[in-house]
Design an enzyme around this catalytic site. Sequence first.
Site, PDB file in Angstrom:
ATOM      1  N   GLU A  40       1.037  -1.332   0.030  1.00 12.77           N
ATOM      2  CA  GLU A  40      -0.112  -0.059   0.118  1.00 12.77           C
ATOM      3  C   GLU A  40       0.720   1.213  -0.016  1.00 12.77           C
ATOM      4  OE1 GLU A  40      -3.814   1.781   2.683  1.00 12.77           O
ATOM      5  OE2 GLU A  40      -2.283   0.546   3.643  1.00 12.77           O
ATOM      6  N   LYS A 113     -10.233   2.405  -2.058  1.00 13.05           N
ATOM      7  CA  LYS A 113     -10.402   1.947  -0.694  1.00 13.05           C
ATOM      8  C   LYS A 113     -11.592   2.283  -0.109  1.00 13.05           C
ATOM      9  CE  LYS A 113      -7.679   1.259   3.433  1.00 13.05           C
ATOM     10  NZ  LYS A 113      -6.317   1.754   4.072  1.00 13.05           N
ATOM     11  N   CYS A 150      -5.631  -3.019   2.496  1.00 16.60           N
ATOM     12  CA  CYS A 150      -5.420  -2.820   3.916  1.00 16.60           C
ATOM     13  C   CYS A 150      -6.538  -3.109   4.897  1.00 16.60           C
ATOM     14  CB  CYS A 150      -4.528  -1.591   4.052  1.00 16.60           C
ATOM     15  SG  CYS A 150      -3.868  -1.657   5.724  1.00 16.60           S
TER      16      CYS A 150
END
Length: 294
Positions: A40, A113, A150
Amino acid sequence: MKTGIIQQQNTADTEANIAQLTRHIRACAQQGAQLVVLQELHNSLYFCQTEDTSRFDLSEPIPGPSTELFGALAAESGVVLVVSLFEKRAPGLYHNTAVVLEKDGSIAGKYRKMHIPDDPAYYEKFYFTPGDLGFTPIATSVGKLGVLICWDQWYPEAARLMALHGADLLIYPTAIGWESSDTDDEKQRQLDAWLTIQRGHAVANGLPVITANRTGHEPDPSGQTNGICFWGNSFVAGPQGELLCRLPSDREAIAVVEIDPVRSEHVRRWWPFLRDRRIDAFDGLSKRYLADNG
């Protein structure tokens, strides 16, 4: 299919970070990788330890300089490449975005995300607007990639929706580590939980999971904490949660791992979780909380 994972320790020198990533990507390609996954926000330090408006200068449009650079590298190496960028969509509108580059260098698709943390040392809500592209796999020459990022990795709903949309793999570019004040026992519990839940996504969905995390210590620019020690442990798990590869916690490493796409089909025949889901009884999953009837 051979899959490369890159676990890198970054510095404040963005150009040096990208040069190191370039070497690692080429090394994976030389070992026969067809797909390579980066960690990331891999171009820079993890800047979300503090809330600093100057850090927005790290953002860039998509398409933009990084997709051009890494797209050319994907084409040169003949790999599908999963990169993770700080996207500038418009003034004042930014996302934490993964981009999948096809082996000809073109953009196959992107994912923004969805779950954005806001915790000490992880002040991502200051920088990132939650994604609006949904949980849709990205079609590539190596299969449909269920790319998440993540904090998404803690949510079984995200993995499940990717699977229901036909993902062949679940992929998590990641930046996670320990805060220095945690005890050794607490650090181990956190790491074990992180590994366990993602292996659980593999089991529950009958899909391989690929997770690329960063490693090394990154100081807190404000000096209010001792910074983050990113715990590495990048890994590849098979569709029964079996660990096919696990990198160390304390140093840079790369690995090229063989994944058998046919195995998911066999596992789903043995364990037909999708067949037996009680979709008629799952309405409550769209509610925030049910015990208070609110």
